[in-house]
Design an enzyme around this catalytic site. Structure first.
Site, PDB file in Angstrom:
ATOM      1  N   GLN A 142       4.405  -1.699  27.695  1.00 41.12           N
ATOM      2  CA  GLN A 142       4.117  -1.228  29.056  1.00 41.12           C
ATOM      3  C   GLN A 142       2.986  -0.213  29.049  1.00 41.12           C
ATOM      4  OE1 GLN A 142       4.908  -2.307  31.864  1.00 41.12           O
ATOM      5  NE2 GLN A 142       4.640  -0.663  33.328  1.00 41.12           N
ATOM      6  N   TYR A 148       7.534   5.093  24.416  1.00 44.69           N
ATOM      7  CA  TYR A 148       8.821   4.555  24.884  1.00 44.69           C
ATOM      8  C   TYR A 148       8.989   3.101  24.422  1.00 44.69           C
ATOM      9  CZ  TYR A 148      12.418   3.390  28.426  1.00 44.69           C
ATOM     10  OH  TYR A 148      13.557   2.986  29.082  1.00 44.69           O
TER      11      TYR A 148
END
Ligand code: NAP
Length: 241
Positions: A142, A148
């Site tokens: 992402q 993350y």
């Protein structure tokens, strides 16, 4: 119906973790919640009657000490849900090394720490359910979330590895990848980005914490002993692996 078990849910004071605690309790389990947010933990513990323990999952010594207290005060942990997670978003080329490290420490090392401390007892007792909460963004990557996504992708390999190591002793390990779920984490996102994401979800809505909690409660059952090392996408069809 499964036997009553003791479950520990990390980040269990709010969001998806609180919904997971509700679902496990509905299935008859005794649920212990752990969280770094002490005030929220005390409030939720009082409201639900669930034992709550302050634990920083990124700190191995803290995990060792607090799990020891839980197991002597409540009993042996048979269901471990690694749900706690944080975000520190930013472009990779501008990301502060401490924001990279903080996310790896909580989202990936945190799961190692709890598994490392709790799995030996599960192996000895011949039963355990480990359910790790990853993310759709760990599967697809992402924009703005390299830390993350790397930590959440790491959880997939971690889960598949321990699934091979522990299953011979009755301990299964699986991973759930939520898509966009309505919690404080997503409420912090800009409205236009959330709307754009919703438009990409075939079922036409954002997920609810209960969508994830029901999957976790299913995987926690004794009857799921032949499901091991699997990645479950719960994302309304937004990303099909
Ligand atoms: P949330 O509302 O932010 O709740 C996470 C909880 O974990 C918070 O109470 C937080 O406490 C706690 N926590 C943070 N660091 C911790 C640590 N070191 N030790 C123990 N507890 C800690 O998050 P959520 O939206 O419910 O998400 C739950 C999980 O699902 C996360 O792993 C997240 O990455 C994953 N997920 C969420 C979505 C989504 O759309 N919401 C999508 C995919 C995956 P503080 O508030 O004090 O930090």
């Amino acid at each position: 119906m499964s036997e009553q078990r003791i479950a520990m849910v990390t980040g269990g004071a709010r969001g998806i973790g609180a919904a997971i605690a509700d679902a496990l309790e509905r299935d008859g389990h005794k649920v212990v919640i752990v969280d770094v947010d002490e005030a929220k933990l005390a409030e939720v513990s009082q409201a639900t009657g669930r034992p709550g323990y302050r634990m920083d999952i990124s700190d191995f010594d803290d995990v060792t000490e607090v799990v020891g207290r839980i197991e002597s005060e409540v009993g042996p942990i048979s269901i471990l849900v690694n749900n706690a997670g944080i975000t520190r978003d930013g472009f990779m080329h501008k990301m502060k090394p401490e924001n990279w490290q903080a996310v790896i420490n909580v989202n990936l090392t945190g799961a190692f720490n709890t598994c490392r401390v709790i799995a030996p007892g599960m192996r000895e007792r011949g039963h355990g359910r480990i359910i790790n909460i990853s993310s759709m963004n760990g599967q697809r990557g992402q924009f703005g979330q390299c830390n993350y996504a790397a930590a959440k992708a790491g959880l997939l390999g971690f889960t598949r590895s321990i699934a091979q190591e522990l299953a011979g002793k009755g301990v299964t390990s699986n991973v759930v990848c939520p898509g966009f779920i309505k919690t404080d984490m997503t409420a912090a996102m800009p409205e236009d980005i959330l709307k754009a994401e919703q438009a990409k979800i075939p079922v036409g809505r954002l997920g609810e914490p209960t969508d994830i909690a029901d999957m976790v409660a299913f995987l926690a059952r004794d009857e799921t002993s032949f499901i091991n090392g699997v990645t479950f996408s719960v994302n309304g069809g937004q990303y099909m692996d």
